[in-house]
Motif scaffolding. Structure first.
Motif, PDB file in Angstrom:
ATOM      1  N   GLY A  27     -68.572   0.775  12.186  1.00 44.08           N
ATOM      2  CA  GLY A  27     -68.291   0.272  10.841  1.00 44.08           C
ATOM      3  C   GLY A  27     -66.817   0.379  10.502  1.00 44.08           C
ATOM      4  N   VAL A  28     -66.174   1.441  10.994  1.00 46.19           N
ATOM      5  CA  VAL A  28     -64.740   1.639  10.751  1.00 46.19           C
ATOM      6  C   VAL A  28     -63.941   0.551  11.458  1.00 46.19           C
ATOM      7  CG1 VAL A  28     -62.777   3.171  11.187  1.00 46.19           C
ATOM      8  CG2 VAL A  28     -64.967   4.124  10.427  1.00 46.19           C
ATOM      9  N   VAL A  29     -64.285   0.288  12.718  1.00 46.46           N
ATOM     10  CA  VAL A  29     -63.616  -0.773  13.470  1.00 46.46           C
ATOM     11  C   VAL A  29     -63.788  -2.110  12.750  1.00 46.46           C
ATOM     12  CG1 VAL A  29     -63.572  -2.059  15.653  1.00 46.46           C
ATOM     13  CG2 VAL A  29     -63.932   0.416  15.667  1.00 46.46           C
ATOM     14  N   PHE A  30     -65.009  -2.344  12.267  1.00 40.29           N
ATOM     15  CA  PHE A  30     -65.299  -3.585  11.562  1.00 40.29           C
ATOM     16  C   PHE A  30     -64.436  -3.725  10.315  1.00 40.29           C
ATOM     17  CE2 PHE A  30     -67.720  -5.644   8.118  1.00 40.29           C
ATOM     18  CZ  PHE A  30     -67.791  -6.926   8.631  1.00 40.29           C
ATOM     19  N   VAL A  31     -64.278  -2.647   9.548  1.00 34.51           N
ATOM     20  CA  VAL A  31     -63.487  -2.723   8.319  1.00 34.51           C
ATOM     21  C   VAL A  31     -62.017  -2.994   8.630  1.00 34.51           C
ATOM     22  CG1 VAL A  31     -62.620  -1.408   6.346  1.00 34.51           C
ATOM     23  CG2 VAL A  31     -65.040  -1.344   6.925  1.00 34.51           C
ATOM     24  N   PHE A  32     -61.455  -2.290   9.615  1.00 42.94           N
ATOM     25  CA  PHE A  32     -60.070  -2.560  10.008  1.00 42.94           C
ATOM     26  C   PHE A  32     -59.893  -4.034  10.362  1.00 42.94           C
ATOM     27  CE2 PHE A  32     -59.433   2.087  11.175  1.00 42.94           C
ATOM     28  CZ  PHE A  32     -58.459   2.301  10.227  1.00 42.94           C
ATOM     29  N   PHE A  33     -60.833  -4.544  11.163  1.00 42.85           N
ATOM     30  CA  PHE A  33     -60.769  -5.947  11.589  1.00 42.85           C
ATOM     31  C   PHE A  33     -60.962  -6.895  10.412  1.00 42.85           C
ATOM     32  CE2 PHE A  33     -63.620  -9.535  12.499  1.00 42.85           C
ATOM     33  CZ  PHE A  33     -62.749 -10.352  13.200  1.00 42.85           C
TER      34      PHE A  33
END
Length: 430
Positions: free
Chosen positions: A242-248
């Motif tokens: 989810g963190v990777v998704f938010v950064f992206f």
């Protein structure tokens, strides 16, 4: 050579105009070389190394944007994303900054793939228009509460969660003055108003004996404490997807919106309202994200401050190239960066919050099924202290409200999928 490479005459500009535009853009965004290390160092990262990484990531992004895409758009580590990195991921989730850098690196790889395989449009189109505005405004409100806390204007309270801080403290008064100064200078259209505000508060702080002046110039500090320190294994943990998704997600939206918005103001869009060479422009961003994570900084994004340069005539990549050279020159200002106290950068954060909150004005307030999810998105970010949770609440509430209201035609399949993924994340990992 410059004429033929950047096609200056074709764009109705010349070398002098482009150089002036580059200096103007740099002055409006140079605050990031002070603010970004100030925020990321709260995670335990070395301040000087982050300072160098910030300058190098910005220089790389600007150079690619200028030399490859030929656009007058400048890039640097993004405000909002650095706050998410520090306060939501590292401090909020309790992961190390090395793992957080790994998440930034992976988001950059995904961004790179998206840029190459042209799926950007599908992802951007999956974001409801009202949520696009709300996400921008919510990030602004998130920065606002961080700035007020850094300035000492607000503080924690066991009774009311948050309450008024010690507004008689000299540091708090200086921060308030800095904000007033920045707004007044911006109103008078003084270029570099943000950095002038930061430096004015710093000078007053040193004169009053509240902080120490450590000099202006020196050789660039070492990048070693953060270089290649990212933990990709930790970032591949399912709980951090989810963190990777938010950064992206935030960077994709932010960059695309800035590119189109600034290019529209500068008259660089084609007859169909599209941006030529968009793939090259997005490549500049994604490569800078990957390289920035490797060097030790949060996500790099296109800066809306680039509009200051296009306003004085910048039309080609020469503008961005000049900005890149100025960021490299800024490497020699490490002592000055170390002299700036946190309450001197707080006014800059607060002013950026003001700019980003303007997105609320674009929401369709006469349609409750659009307005309600937008408000939920915007207010959830500061009050959960998480950009990710704000985005999640926004998507979930948008889909549920549309379904219950019978507005099925307003929902795209991708929007429903994103909302479902957030629900699964909350169910399993919260």
């Amino acid at each position: 050579m410059l004429e033929s490479f950047f096609k200056l005459k074709e764009h109705g500009t010349d070398v002098r105009t482009e150089v002036l535009a580059g200096f103007t853009t740099f002055l409006t965004m140079a605050y990031i070389v002070f603010v970004n290390p100030s925020i990321l160092s709260l995670t335990g990262m070395d301040f000087n190394a982050v300072f160098v990484a910030t300058c190098l990531a910005a220089a790389l992004g600007c150079a690619i944007m200028g030399l490859v895409a030929n656009y007058p758009i400048a890039l640097a580590p993004g405000m909002g994303l650095n706050a998410y990195f520090t306060f939501s991921v590292v401090k909020g989730m309790g992961v190390s900054w090395q793992v957080a850098l790994g998440a930034v690196f992976l988001s950059g790889i995904i961004f790179l793939a998206v840029s190459l395989f042209k799926v950007r449009e599908a992802i951007v189109n999956a974001i409801p228009q009202s949520l696009k505005f709300a996400i921008s405004a919510g990030v602004g409100l998130f920065l606002g509460i961080i700035s007020l806390k850094s300035a000492g204007v607000i503080t924690g309270s066991p009774a009311t969660l948050v309450t008024l801080g010690d507004i008689h403290a000299p540091s708090t008064l200086l921060a308030i003055f800095g904000f007033f100064l920045i707004v007044a200078l911006e109103y008078r259209r003084v270029h570099g108003s943000i950095i002038i505000g930061i430096l004015a508060v710093t000078v007053l702080s040193v004169v009053l004996g509240l902080s120490e002046f450590k000099g202006v110039f020196s050789a660039p500090p070492s990048l070693a404490p953060t270089f290649m320190q990212m933990d990709l294994g930790g970032a591949l943990n399912v709980g951090l997807l989810g963190v990777v998704f938010v950064f992206f997600f935030v960077d994709l939206f932010d960059t695309t919106g800035t590119l189109v918005g600034v290019s529209h103001r500068a008259g660089l869009l084609d007859k169909d309202g599209k941006l030529p060479r968009l793939k090259r422009a997005l490549m500049a961003d994604s490569v800078a994200i990957v390289a920035g994570a490797a060097m030790g900084t949060s996500s790099t994004t296109a800066y809306v401050e680039s509009a200051a340069g296009t306003a004085v005539g910048g039309r080609t990549g020469l503008t961005a190239t000049v900005v890149a050279l100025l960021f490299l020159a800024a490497l020699f200002l490490a002592p000055l960066a170390n002299s700036i106290p946190p309450y001197a950068t707080a006014p800059a954060l607060c002013y950026v919050a003001v700019l980003m909150a303007r997105g609320l004005a674009e929401i369709a307030w006469d349609d409750l099924t659009e307005a309600a999810p937008a408000v939920v998105t915007a207010i959830a970010m500061p009050f959960t202290f998480s950009i990710a949770d704000g985005i999640a609440f926004g998507f979930i509430s948008f889909v549920v409200i549309k379904l219950l209201a019978g507005r099925f035609s307003d929902l795209r399949p991708a929007t429903i999928i994103i909302a479902a993924l957030w629900l699964v994340k909350f169910a399993i990992f919260h």
